[in-house]
Design a protein around this motif. Sequence first.
Motif, short mmCIF file in Angstrom:
data_model
loop_
_atom_site.label_atom_id
_atom_site.label_comp_id
_atom_site.label_asym_id
_atom_site.label_seq_id
_atom_site.Cartn_x
_atom_site.Cartn_y
_atom_site.Cartn_z
N ILE A 67 0.85 -1.20 0.00
CA ILE A 67 0.00 0.00 0.00
C ILE A 67 0.88 1.24 0.00
O ILE A 67 1.66 1.46 0.94
CB ILE A 67 -0.94 0.02 1.21
N THR A 68 0.77 2.04 -1.05
CA THR A 68 1.48 3.31 -1.12
C THR A 68 0.54 4.41 -0.67
O THR A 68 -0.59 4.52 -1.16
CB THR A 68 1.96 3.59 -2.56
N THR A 69 0.97 5.22 0.30
CA THR A 69 0.17 6.33 0.82
C THR A 69 0.96 7.62 0.65
O THR A 69 2.14 7.61 0.29
CB THR A 69 -0.18 6.13 2.30
N GLU A 70 0.31 8.73 0.94
CA GLU A 70 0.99 10.01 0.86
C GLU A 70 2.09 10.16 1.91
O GLU A 70 2.98 10.98 1.75
CB GLU A 70 -0.03 11.15 0.97
N PHE A 74 -4.33 6.66 -1.51
CA PHE A 74 -3.51 5.46 -1.44
C PHE A 74 -3.73 4.61 -2.68
O PHE A 74 -4.74 4.72 -3.39
CB PHE A 74 -3.83 4.64 -0.18
N SER A 75 -2.76 3.74 -2.95
CA SER A 75 -2.82 2.81 -4.06
C SER A 75 -2.38 1.44 -3.56
O SER A 75 -1.50 1.35 -2.70
CB SER A 75 -1.91 3.27 -5.21
N VAL A 76 -3.00 0.38 -4.08
CA VAL A 76 -2.75 -0.98 -3.58
C VAL A 76 -2.17 -1.84 -4.69
O VAL A 76 -2.77 -1.98 -5.76
CB VAL A 76 -4.06 -1.62 -3.05
N GLU A 77 -0.98 -2.39 -4.43
CA GLU A 77 -0.36 -3.37 -5.32
C GLU A 77 -0.43 -4.74 -4.67
O GLU A 77 -0.49 -4.86 -3.44
CB GLU A 77 1.09 -3.01 -5.61
N GLY A 89 4.00 7.49 2.84
CA GLY A 89 5.00 6.47 2.58
C GLY A 89 4.35 5.13 2.30
O GLY A 89 3.14 5.04 2.06
N LYS A 90 5.15 4.05 2.36
CA LYS A 90 4.68 2.72 1.98
C LYS A 90 4.42 1.84 3.19
O LYS A 90 5.16 1.88 4.18
CB LYS A 90 5.71 2.03 1.08
N LEU A 91 3.36 1.04 3.09
CA LEU A 91 3.03 0.01 4.07
C LEU A 91 3.00 -1.34 3.36
O LEU A 91 2.31 -1.49 2.35
CB LEU A 91 1.66 0.27 4.71
N HIS A 92 3.72 -2.31 3.89
CA HIS A 92 3.64 -3.68 3.39
C HIS A 92 2.84 -4.49 4.40
O HIS A 92 3.25 -4.64 5.55
CB HIS A 92 5.05 -4.26 3.20
N VAL A 93 1.70 -5.02 3.97
CA VAL A 93 0.75 -5.63 4.89
C VAL A 93 0.52 -7.08 4.47
O VAL A 93 0.13 -7.36 3.34
CB VAL A 93 -0.59 -4.87 4.90
#
Length: 287
Positions: A168-171, A191-194, A173-177
Amino acid sequence: MAAQNDQLDSSFNDLDYLSGFGNSLESEAIAGALPRGQNSPLLCPYGLYAEQISGTSFTAPRKLNHRSWMYRIKPSVTHEPFAPRSPSHGKLVSEFNDSNSVTTPTQLRWRPVDIPDRPTDFIDGLFTVCGAGSSFLRYTANKSMENCALCNADGDFLIVPQKGRLWITTECGKLHVSPGEIAVLPQGFRFSVEMPDGPSRGYVAEIFGTHFQLPDLGPIGANGLAASRDFLVPKAWFEDGMRPGYTIVQKYGGELFTAKQDFSPFNVVAWHGNYAPYKVGLKLLSN
């Protein structure tokens, strides 16, 4: 393909975070990008633009106030006017009444939903299951969001992946979940979800009018349950350059709207405050 997966696994595991629940934090991707002594100087370092995102009323008491300052390459408002998304989504409900829902005293459970056959990203894979004041959703998707970002203007998203990891990329920074972790994306953040593992599915809880809080400890004393330090907040990360045709999808009043812009919304070089996305491992919540 194996080398690419190894690279994704390495990126997933190597990501560094800030920690703390509701803490006042700061992060900068370039040294010196954060202004010192004031939030919105006449000229920000590196020619950045200062913007504040608020999660509460501007006049809320200090102990209840949620806000962060972000310093970005280009203002977030420089996009085309929003218009209703076409085709409409049709699977999201925000108002629960007799016209669109029913109540039952029967205990209910839901089986895992099937992964869709056609290409479906996180936005198109969202659908409402139930709600009462707030809503309970699920998602099932098999492709990453491409050249687009989602912003929930209605409330906070709490995302619980059941199958497949999320990048998950947010304004901020990035979160790996991963499955076994949860992520909270507060109201107003883009946010954007890969999906590094391919198809993914899970649950989403949406809360309106307030934010998720930690429960009081009461008679169990000062320690136990969730520890504030176990909540991880992304460090500043940004991307620069032109992105023609980039789409912002805004969830507002339970409906989806879209607007075009020519740059990525993830252009925040530095930020500080106590309002930011975060994640936590579920095992840590029961300690």
